[in-house]
Design an enzyme around this catalytic site. Structure first.
Site, PDB file in Angstrom:
ATOM      1  N   VAL A   1      -9.599 -31.345   2.116  1.00 50.95           N
ATOM      2  CA  VAL A   1     -11.010 -31.013   2.368  1.00 50.95           C
ATOM      3  C   VAL A   1     -11.708 -30.830   1.021  1.00 50.95           C
ATOM      4  CG1 VAL A   1     -12.601 -29.303   3.336  1.00 50.95           C
ATOM      5  CG2 VAL A   1     -10.530 -29.960   4.600  1.00 50.95           C
TER       6      VAL A   1
ATOM      7  N   THR B   1      -2.241 -20.334  -1.783  1.00 47.90           N
ATOM      8  CA  THR B   1      -1.658 -21.077  -2.914  1.00 47.90           C
ATOM      9  C   THR B   1      -1.063 -20.047  -3.860  1.00 47.90           C
ATOM     10  OG1 THR B   1      -3.828 -21.133  -4.004  1.00 47.90           O
ATOM     11  CG2 THR B   1      -3.174 -23.116  -2.803  1.00 47.90           C
TER      12      THR B   1
ATOM     13  N   HIS C   1       1.153 -29.473   3.706  1.00 45.71           N
ATOM     14  CA  HIS C   1       1.383 -28.691   2.490  1.00 45.71           C
ATOM     15  C   HIS C   1       0.743 -29.375   1.269  1.00 45.71           C
ATOM     16  CE1 HIS C   1       4.140 -25.259   1.193  1.00 45.71           C
ATOM     17  NE2 HIS C   1       3.617 -25.649   0.054  1.00 45.71           N
TER      18      HIS C   1
ATOM     19  N   SER D   1      -1.003 -15.909  -0.560  1.00 50.19           N
ATOM     20  CA  SER D   1       0.329 -16.513  -0.611  1.00 50.19           C
ATOM     21  C   SER D   1       1.412 -15.452  -0.773  1.00 50.19           C
ATOM     22  CB  SER D   1       0.399 -17.492  -1.789  1.00 50.19           C
ATOM     23  OG  SER D   1       1.737 -17.864  -2.032  1.00 50.19           O
TER      24      SER D   1
ATOM     25  N   THR E   1       4.800 -20.162   6.931  1.00 47.96           N
ATOM     26  CA  THR E   1       4.867 -21.543   6.438  1.00 47.96           C
ATOM     27  C   THR E   1       6.224 -22.110   6.799  1.00 47.96           C
ATOM     28  OG1 THR E   1       3.314 -21.088   4.690  1.00 47.96           O
ATOM     29  CG2 THR E   1       4.725 -23.004   4.372  1.00 47.96           C
TER      30      THR E   1
ATOM     31  N   GLN F   1       0.455 -14.984   4.092  1.00 48.61           N
ATOM     32  CA  GLN F   1       1.368 -16.124   4.302  1.00 48.61           C
ATOM     33  C   GLN F   1       2.788 -15.698   3.978  1.00 48.61           C
ATOM     34  OE1 GLN F   1       2.490 -18.344   1.230  1.00 48.61           O
ATOM     35  NE2 GLN F   1       4.104 -18.975   2.652  1.00 48.61           N
TER      36      GLN F   1
ATOM     37  N   LYS G   1       2.275 -22.581  10.056  1.00 48.54           N
ATOM     38  CA  LYS G   1       1.635 -23.559   9.156  1.00 48.54           C
ATOM     39  C   LYS G   1       2.615 -24.681   8.837  1.00 48.54           C
ATOM     40  CE  LYS G   1      -0.561 -23.708   4.552  1.00 48.54           C
ATOM     41  NZ  LYS G   1       0.407 -24.185   3.560  1.00 48.54           N
TER      42      LYS G   1
ATOM     43  N   TYR H   1       6.946 -16.582   3.451  1.00 52.52           N
ATOM     44  CA  TYR H   1       8.162 -17.387   3.328  1.00 52.52           C
ATOM     45  C   TYR H   1       9.315 -16.493   3.764  1.00 52.52           C
ATOM     46  CZ  TYR H   1       6.041 -21.252   0.751  1.00 52.52           C
ATOM     47  OH  TYR H   1       5.294 -22.341   0.409  1.00 52.52           O
TER      48      TYR H   1
HETATM   49  C1  LIG Z   1      -0.647 -25.178  -6.409  1.00 54.37           C
HETATM   50  C2  LIG Z   1      -0.400 -25.030  -4.933  1.00 54.37           C
HETATM   51  C3  LIG Z   1       0.349 -23.950  -4.493  1.00 54.37           C
HETATM   52  C4  LIG Z   1       0.583 -23.790  -3.122  1.00 54.37           C
HETATM   53  N1  LIG Z   1       1.273 -22.684  -2.722  1.00 54.37           N
HETATM   54  C5  LIG Z   1       1.448 -22.486  -1.396  1.00 54.37           C
HETATM   55  C6  LIG Z   1       2.089 -21.311  -0.941  1.00 54.37           C
HETATM   56  O1  LIG Z   1       2.467 -20.436  -1.715  1.00 54.37           O
HETATM   57  N2  LIG Z   1       2.272 -21.179   0.389  1.00 54.37           N
HETATM   58  C7  LIG Z   1       1.852 -22.121   1.301  1.00 54.37           C
HETATM   59  O2  LIG Z   1       2.040 -21.950   2.494  1.00 54.37           O
HETATM   60  N3  LIG Z   1       1.220 -23.235   0.891  1.00 54.37           N
HETATM   61  C8  LIG Z   1       1.005 -23.430  -0.433  1.00 54.37           C
HETATM   62  N4  LIG Z   1       0.324 -24.540  -0.839  1.00 54.37           N
HETATM   63  C9  LIG Z   1      -0.221 -25.476   0.170  1.00 54.37           C
HETATM   64  C10 LIG Z   1      -1.644 -25.053   0.604  1.00 54.37           C
HETATM   65  O3  LIG Z   1      -1.630 -23.885   1.384  1.00 54.37           O
HETATM   66  C11 LIG Z   1      -2.326 -26.135   1.451  1.00 54.37           C
HETATM   67  O4  LIG Z   1      -1.491 -26.501   2.530  1.00 54.37           O
HETATM   68  C12 LIG Z   1      -2.728 -27.378   0.703  1.00 54.37           C
HETATM   69  O5  LIG Z   1      -2.911 -27.151  -0.671  1.00 54.37           O
HETATM   70  C13 LIG Z   1      -4.021 -27.881   1.328  1.00 54.37           C
HETATM   71  O6  LIG Z   1      -4.448 -29.014   0.741  1.00 54.37           O
HETATM   72  P1  LIG Z   1      -5.621 -29.098  -0.386  1.00 54.37           P
HETATM   73  O7  LIG Z   1      -5.051 -28.552  -1.624  1.00 54.37           O
HETATM   74  O8  LIG Z   1      -5.852 -30.570  -0.407  1.00 54.37           O
HETATM   75  O9  LIG Z   1      -6.848 -28.338   0.113  1.00 54.37           O
HETATM   76  C14 LIG Z   1       0.092 -24.734  -2.192  1.00 54.37           C
HETATM   77  C15 LIG Z   1      -0.670 -25.820  -2.659  1.00 54.37           C
HETATM   78  C16 LIG Z   1      -0.937 -25.961  -4.002  1.00 54.37           C
HETATM   79  C17 LIG Z   1      -1.790 -27.131  -4.460  1.00 54.37           C
HETATM   80  C1  LIG Z   2       8.443 -21.406  -4.744  1.00 54.70           C
HETATM   81  C2  LIG Z   2       6.968 -21.234  -4.506  1.00 54.70           C
HETATM   82  C3  LIG Z   2       6.427 -22.349  -3.674  1.00 54.70           C
HETATM   83  C4  LIG Z   2       4.953 -22.246  -3.521  1.00 54.70           C
HETATM   84  C5  LIG Z   2       4.426 -23.411  -2.755  1.00 54.70           C
HETATM   85  O1  LIG Z   2       4.393 -23.377  -1.555  1.00 54.70           O
HETATM   86  C6  LIG Z   2       3.972 -24.584  -3.418  1.00 54.70           C
HETATM   87  O2  LIG Z   2       4.018 -24.622  -4.658  1.00 54.70           O
HETATM   88  O3  LIG Z   2       3.579 -25.534  -2.724  1.00 54.70           O
END
Ligand SMILES: Cc1cc2nc3c(=O)[nH]c(=O)nc-3n(C[C@H](O)[C@H](O)[C@H](O)COP(=O)(O)O)c2cc1C
Ligand SMILES: CCCCC(=O)C(=O)O
Length: 325
Positions: A248, A41, A214, A69, A118, A90, A190, A92
């Site tokens: 989860v 995240t 996501h 992240s 991702t 992770q 992912k 991008y």
């Molecule tokens: C605030 C936030 C930021 C996230 N940033 C990323 C990220 O930078 N890269 C990424 O692959 N997924 C990102 N995700 C998705 C998470 O990796 C994940 O798939 C998802 O939050 C899982 O669900 P959960 O929050 O219900 O546990 C982000 C999710 C949240 C809530």
């Molecule tokens: C531009 C950053 C995106 C990060 C991310 O994956 C998310 O916020 O879900």
């Protein structure tokens, strides 16, 4: 996602010796104390001044794997030198491929053990709260000296403007070859939600799959990831590990995902909540609570070890419909 988990029942077995419960397992050969990982995240300093360093220290204390992240607040190097947590990175993929390549190589040099690509974000989803609140674009320390992340736009979501300016929407399956050519690390994808994509991922030779939507932040009306986990697991047929994230919140959720074939779950929001509340200690508490709940769920289901958790320990809606035919 919560309701999708609620629709799955647990079918416990009785009179099994559960005097010792062993939650330990491995992912890509790395030992961990429980099948729980920290999902990537972005921007942990929005939650706590120590950012991802605090999160990584909690992961190390709990002996679980953390996925850092790409859009972290702390650098790849800062996190690596802060503790001995097992870390994945992770990725991008940017239009400036050289920038993404440099990050991959820095992660590899700094002891990260896998690249998590991702693949569900060619663009950012329409996040109306971000638009309304005029979400700021991140200042990404990892990119200092490589690429400006300043976005000049005084309306809507600057996060979205930033993503549109940088993310490469032309990324496709053949680019896994490019990624392979720049790193020796295992590559996991992912964002898989269909068996078709799981099969394509195996065809291009990925080392693992993460079933994820996501955290429901990208496309509306995609399924809850737990509801498609089993079909992806069937398509993969044990050839590569399948990990899972999305919703989860309880030990029983982890138990259900494992029953449906996930090797481990990743946890996103709960970790950030713990971090925002109490830094490293808060993240550790969240993980410990999830571990304690899983341990109790295993004991009450008659599963002394992770490998004892099988498909027949859960009953899905499809099972119920089929039993009526
Ligand atoms: C605030 C936030 C930021 C996230 N940033 C990323 C990220 O930078 N890269 C990424 O692959 N997924 C990102 N995700 C998705 C998470 O990796 C994940 O798939 C998802 O939050 C899982 O669900 P959960 O929050 O219900 O546990 C982000 C999710 C949240 C809530
Ligand atoms: C531009 C950053 C995106 C990060 C991310 O994956 C998310 O916020 O879900």
């Amino acid at each position: 996602m919560w309701t999708a988990f609620c629709r799955i029942q647990i079918q416990p077995r009785i009179l099994v010796d559960v005097s010792k419960i062993d939650m330990s397992t491995t992912v890509l050969g790395y030992n961990m104390s429980a099948p729980i990982m920290i999902a990537p995240t972005s921007l942990h300093k929005l939650g706590h001044s120590e950012g991802e360093v605090a999160t990584a220290r909690a992961a190390a204390a709990c002996n679980i794997i953390m996925v850092l992240s790409f859009t972290s607040s702390c650098t790849v190097e800062e996190v690596a030198s802060s503790c001995n947590a097992i870390r994945f990175f992770q990725l991008y993929v940017y239009k400036r491929r050289d920038v993404s390549a440099q990050l991959v190589q820095r992660a590899e040099r700094n002891g990260y053990k896998a690249i998590i690509l991702t693949a569900d974000s060619p663009r950012l989803g329409r996040r109306e709260a971000d638009i309304k609140n005029r979400m700021i674009a991140p200042k990404l320390k990892n990119l200092e000296g490589l690429l400006s992340t300043e976005v000049v736009s005084d309306e809507g979501s600057n996060l979205e403007a930033y993503a549109s300016a940088t993310f490469d929407p032309s990324l496709c399956w053949k680019d896994i070859g490019w990624l392979r050519s720049i790193t020796k690390l295992p590559i996991l994808i992912k964002g898989v939600l269909t068996c078709e994509d799981a099969i394509k991922a195996m065809e291009v030779g990925v080392d693992g799959i993460i079933v994820s939507n996501h955290g429901a932040r990208q496309l509306d009306y995609v399924p809850a990831s737990i509801s498609v986990l089993e079909e992806v697991v069937h398509a993969v047929r044990g050839k590569v590990p399948v990990l899972f994230d999305g919703g989860v919140r309880r030990g029983t959720d982890t138990f259900k995902a494992l029953s449906l074939g996930a090797q481990a779950v990743l946890v996103g929001r709960p970790v950030i909540y713990g971090l925002a509340a109490k830094g490293e200690y808060g993240v550790k508490r969240v993980i410990d609570m999830l571990k304690d709940e899983l341990e109790l769920s295993m004991a009450l289901s008659g599963c002394p070890s992770v490998k004892d958790i099988t498909r027949s320990h859960v009953r899905t809606e499809r099972d119920r419909v089929q039993s009526m035919l």
